[in-house]
Design a protein around this motif. Structure first.
Motif, short mmCIF file in Angstrom:
data_model
loop_
_atom_site.label_atom_id
_atom_site.label_comp_id
_atom_site.label_asym_id
_atom_site.label_seq_id
_atom_site.Cartn_x
_atom_site.Cartn_y
_atom_site.Cartn_z
N ILE A 101 0.85 -1.20 0.00
CA ILE A 101 0.00 0.00 0.00
C ILE A 101 0.89 1.25 0.00
CG2 ILE A 101 -1.61 1.33 1.43
CD1 ILE A 101 -2.91 -1.31 2.21
N HIS A 156 1.82 5.89 -4.47
CA HIS A 156 1.70 7.22 -3.90
C HIS A 156 3.05 7.92 -3.83
CE1 HIS A 156 1.21 9.89 -0.18
NE2 HIS A 156 0.69 10.52 -1.22
N ILE A 209 4.19 9.17 -7.25
CA ILE A 209 3.34 10.23 -7.78
C ILE A 209 3.52 11.51 -6.95
CG2 ILE A 209 0.92 10.89 -8.14
CD1 ILE A 209 0.63 7.76 -8.84
N THR A 258 4.77 15.05 -8.44
CA THR A 258 4.00 16.27 -8.17
C THR A 258 4.90 17.32 -7.52
OG1 THR A 258 2.01 14.94 -7.89
CG2 THR A 258 1.95 17.16 -7.00
N GLN A 287 -0.36 1.23 -13.99
CA GLN A 287 0.04 0.43 -12.84
C GLN A 287 -0.90 -0.73 -12.73
OE1 GLN A 287 -1.27 0.92 -9.02
NE2 GLN A 287 -0.27 -1.04 -8.81
N GLY A 288 -0.35 -1.89 -12.39
CA GLY A 288 -1.20 -3.04 -12.14
C GLY A 288 -1.21 -4.05 -13.26
N ALA A 292 -3.64 13.51 -9.94
CA ALA A 292 -3.59 12.07 -9.66
C ALA A 292 -3.10 11.86 -8.23
CB ALA A 292 -2.65 11.37 -10.63
N HIS A 293 -2.17 12.71 -7.84
CA HIS A 293 -1.61 12.59 -6.51
C HIS A 293 -2.68 12.62 -5.42
CE1 HIS A 293 0.66 14.56 -3.03
NE2 HIS A 293 0.88 13.27 -2.99
N ILE A 314 -4.56 9.33 -5.21
CA ILE A 314 -3.73 8.22 -4.74
C ILE A 314 -3.36 8.41 -3.28
CG2 ILE A 314 -1.49 7.11 -5.09
CD1 ILE A 314 -2.12 7.80 -8.18
N ALA A 315 -3.14 9.66 -2.90
CA ALA A 315 -2.87 9.95 -1.48
C ALA A 315 -4.10 9.56 -0.65
CB ALA A 315 -2.54 11.42 -1.29
N THR A 359 -4.24 5.83 -0.31
CA THR A 359 -3.19 5.38 0.61
C THR A 359 -3.60 5.65 2.05
OG1 THR A 359 -1.57 5.79 -1.11
CG2 THR A 359 -0.73 5.58 1.14
N ARG A 375 -5.81 3.27 3.45
CA ARG A 375 -5.20 1.93 3.49
C ARG A 375 -5.83 1.00 2.44
NH1 ARG A 375 -0.64 2.33 4.96
NH2 ARG A 375 -0.44 0.16 5.53
N VAL A 376 -6.05 1.54 1.27
CA VAL A 376 -6.61 0.75 0.17
C VAL A 376 -5.48 0.34 -0.77
CG1 VAL A 376 -8.09 0.83 -1.87
CG2 VAL A 376 -8.85 1.89 0.27
N ASN A 377 -5.38 -0.93 -1.05
CA ASN A 377 -4.37 -1.37 -2.01
C ASN A 377 -4.88 -1.10 -3.42
OD1 ASN A 377 -1.88 -2.46 -2.71
ND2 ASN A 377 -2.83 -4.43 -3.18
N ILE A 378 -4.05 -0.43 -4.22
CA ILE A 378 -4.44 -0.09 -5.58
C ILE A 378 -3.99 -1.21 -6.51
CG2 ILE A 378 -4.30 1.65 -7.41
CD1 ILE A 378 -3.38 3.65 -5.23
N GLU A 379 -4.95 -1.91 -7.07
CA GLU A 379 -4.61 -3.04 -7.95
C GLU A 379 -4.23 -2.54 -9.33
OE1 GLU A 379 -5.87 -6.64 -7.40
OE2 GLU A 379 -5.84 -6.14 -5.28
N MET A 380 -4.79 -1.41 -9.72
CA MET A 380 -4.59 -0.92 -11.08
C MET A 380 -4.77 0.59 -11.13
SD MET A 380 -7.03 -1.72 -14.31
CE MET A 380 -8.04 -0.29 -14.00
N ILE A 381 -3.91 1.27 -11.86
CA ILE A 381 -4.14 2.68 -12.16
C ILE A 381 -4.06 2.82 -13.67
CG2 ILE A 381 -3.40 5.09 -11.84
CD1 ILE A 381 -1.76 4.18 -9.44
#
Lengths: 451, 451
Positions: free
Chosen positions: A398, A402, A405, A409, A420-421, B401-402, B405-406, B409, B412-418
């Motif tokens: 996790i 971030h 990015i 920024t 990503q992913g 985007a920041h 994604i912030a 984060t 506490r979410v895991n990002i599988e794909m962006i």
């Protein structure tokens, strides 16, 4: 049992070859040695292989080739004299060159045979030098080693069955020195791999003898975590997986010939990149799997310029089954390979290397898209750089995206694309080429500089 | 001159129809009125169109249909009595129903004719009610309005040439009330659009008469910036572009029937979503282009669950020209439409709606991929949610985007794909469905809640 492959810079002159001798002597596990042709002695020097190609082309075009021949023999003479080896080697090399030039064969085959002389002579020199160090060393011709390849001059492919033959090299005593870069067809004709093919030989031998380790000696202490031309004194990478290496080498890291790794990857043989000039440095290990520490989820940051983005937009595109396939089909039909094709709902971007789409080709492709797909908009945007953030720890960590990015920024870099992913070990960013150095420095600091 | 379309909830009963009358009376620019069939009066009510379909199916299957007919006529009776309209309308409706049921035609055509009765009666009721308010109103049959469609029962497509005919409606005096949802073939046969097709009629009429504004009356004050079931009292959107609307409606926003918008988009006619129950609320404008304020680059956040990701990995995939096309070709051949196909270097992920790939289809596809593409790895991962962050200001806004994604984060979410950059007006995130509500709240706070 290890296979050690030495690149051109490790064989450029007698001083380097003496280092190679010491390296081989220092570890009795180094039984199989694969060598390149002598490389550059200094920045403006010419590699032996290039001298040979020039001579071959001169000869084939009916021009005088003796000047090239003299340059070649001078380099061999210098090496052999400094190593105090027998002059008989020189006579052997000159005879070999003349025999090849005069042989009755096709131009392609003759050029292959000429090119191979660099590696072949290197192997004979190293073998003789090791013997002078009282090491039980033997030159092994690729034919005897079992490197049987397809009949594609300049682009030979290893044939199935070779590996079993190569395994029998274990029956031979002593240190075996094998020239890289070429093999023989089933009809016994010498044929070379693609350029940089000594890595292929090294990899095939390592896979064939089922080596415990494949050592690849170069002139750097390790693979660096980022381009040292952008970031001063970057962190050295101690361990990478094959996948990480591959993603890094895609975007600018040029340690390896990608295809070369296939045989060792299949056999899961660890690779170690080491420095001939500093053999005590630990080097970089490249392995099948590795443990990932939580705070070190990123291994390296690669970057490359020269990309462009083809943007196509059409209302309700995603309802049109096969739209993406048709778009990629047009590119394929025009012979344009693409890198990535991220799609939105009604938009699709195709990332292409600029060198693969000339302005005239661009016009053709855009026309075909307009006529065949009736988009609302189509445009091509050049000058894009790709940044790859690579690490086995990326998946399921996790906040890792971030960090990158936030760094972009902070550096006031506009992010044109995030992908990503799709890969488990990398994140890809597209930015303007002009922002690249600033972007890379900022991302590097975010992951590698303790605050 | 405006076209106003009223949805089912605006015509569900006499109280609602009175509101519609007031709305039409209050603005003389509202000359073209398109109406749906009576919708639900309360949560557990049945829509008129569903009652008609039930009756039609009963009739066609030789079952008793009189109970349904009575329910239908009861609803009409209630509306007409409460509006103090003439009983002759009721006689007309019942005669129309019986004529349709007894007509000699195919089942598909008969069902279309039955379904259309809801809208047709609505238009007659509204027209009569407006007349009772002393408004010069006229019911216009779609045949007379010029809505000429293809002969595809239940899925009619407007034919080119219709718009010019529709434009001549300007020659008629007064307020014209047109039933939505159906048109006539060139042979004069009634044929319906796909379900929800009153939006299509509204859009065609707006495009045909070249309206200054296409008003779409519903039961909400506006389009909200995020799903109100996830975030309490979310910000109302005052203006959106067509593209933004489309991206939002892709992932869960269901204000519009996407295809319906094509005619108004082509003519660049602004749309306004308004609330019949609160006509003074400004509503949401949907336009071709809009000005973007720097601190309001995001318009809305849509989200949807029920996606899965097909992951394919193969060493040197990106050297294999046509790999991606072949992979997508397998999906197409198996009739599986996909949403996105982001690719890495040696990896490709294909995002598919779970409902489009059953477990048995999954097995077939994975097998074909293994046999035809020889990947190193292929797997399918279900339970993915998609979040779309949508806004015309996304492109060229540093740091946008920041923020998302912030926020992910922080939650506490895991990002599988962006997937960012393929669309100019959206960013797409893939996460675990179980994290969705938490993720949406956090992203909403980041963009919309002043700190």
């Amino acid at each position: 049992m290890k296979v050690a492959k030495f690149g051109g810079s490790s064989l450029a002159n007698a001083t380097q070859i003496k280092k190679v001798g010491e390296i081989i002597k220092s570890d009795p596990e180094r039984k199989f040695i694969v060598v390149s042709a002598p490389g550059k002695r200094h920045q403006t020097d010419t590699k032996m292989t290039d001298l040979l190609i020039q001579m071959g082309n001169s000869y084939l075009n009916g021009l005088q080739y003796e000047t090239n021949l003299k340059l070649i023999m001078d380099r061999f003479t210098e090496i052999i004299e400094e190593l105090n080896l027998s002059n008989e080697l020189l006579i052997e090399f000159e005879t070999m060159i003349k025999t090849v030039l005069n042989a009755e064969q096709s131009n392609a085959d003759k050029l292959d045979a000429i090119k191979a002389i660099g590696e072949d002579s290197s192997a004979k020199i190293v073998s003789a030098y090791l013997q002078s160090m009282e090491i039980d060393a033997h030159y092994i011709n690729p034919l005897d080693a079992g490197i049987i390849v397809s009949d594609e001059p300049g682009n030979a492919q290893i044939l199935p069955g070779s590996l079993a033959k190569i395994y029998t090299l274990h029956e031979k005593d002593g240190v075996l020195v094998i020239p890289g870069f070429f093999g023989y067809t089933e009809q016994g004709k010498l044929t070379t791999f693609s350029r940089g093919g000594s890595d292929i030989t090294g990899s095939i031998i390592a896979a064939g003898v089922k080596a415990e380790l494949y050592e690849n000696f170069t002139d750097v202490n390790s693979v660096y975590s980022v381009n040292p031309n952008i970031v001063n004194d970057p962190k050295e990478i101690t361990i990478l997986t094959y996948k990480e290496m591959r993603e890094l080498s895609y975007a600018g890291f040029s340690v390896f010939h990608d295809e070369a790794l296939i045989p060792v990857i299949k056999e899961k043989i660890p690779i170690c990149i080491k420095n001939t000039n500093n053999p005590d440095a630990k080097g970089t290990f490249i392995v099948s799997e590795r443990e990932v520490k939580e705070d070190e989820c990123v291994s390296g940051i690669a970057s490359d310029t020269g990309f462009c983005s083809l943007y196509v937009s059409k209302y309700l595109m995603n309802r049109e089954i096969g739209f993406g396939r048709k778009l990629l089909g047009i590119l394929e039909a025009e012979g344009i390979s693409f890198e990535h094709a991220p799609s939105g709902i009604d938009d699709m971007s195709v990332i292409i290397r600029e060198r693969n789409i000339s302005p005239s080709k661009e016009a053709i492709v855009i026309n075909r898209i307009k006529e065949e797909l009736h988009p609302d908009m189509v445009s091509l945007h050049r000058g894009i750089a790709i940044i790859m953030v690579v690490g086995e720890g990326l998946v399921n960590t996790i906040g890792v995206a971030h960090k990158a990015i936030a760094a972009l920024t902070e550096a006031r870099v506009n992010i044109e694309m995030i992908n990503q992913g799709s890969s488990e070990v990398s994140m890809m960013f597209g930015i303007q080429s002009t922002d690249m150095d600033r972007a890379i420095k900022s991302i590097y600091n975010a992951y590698f500089v303790k605050k």
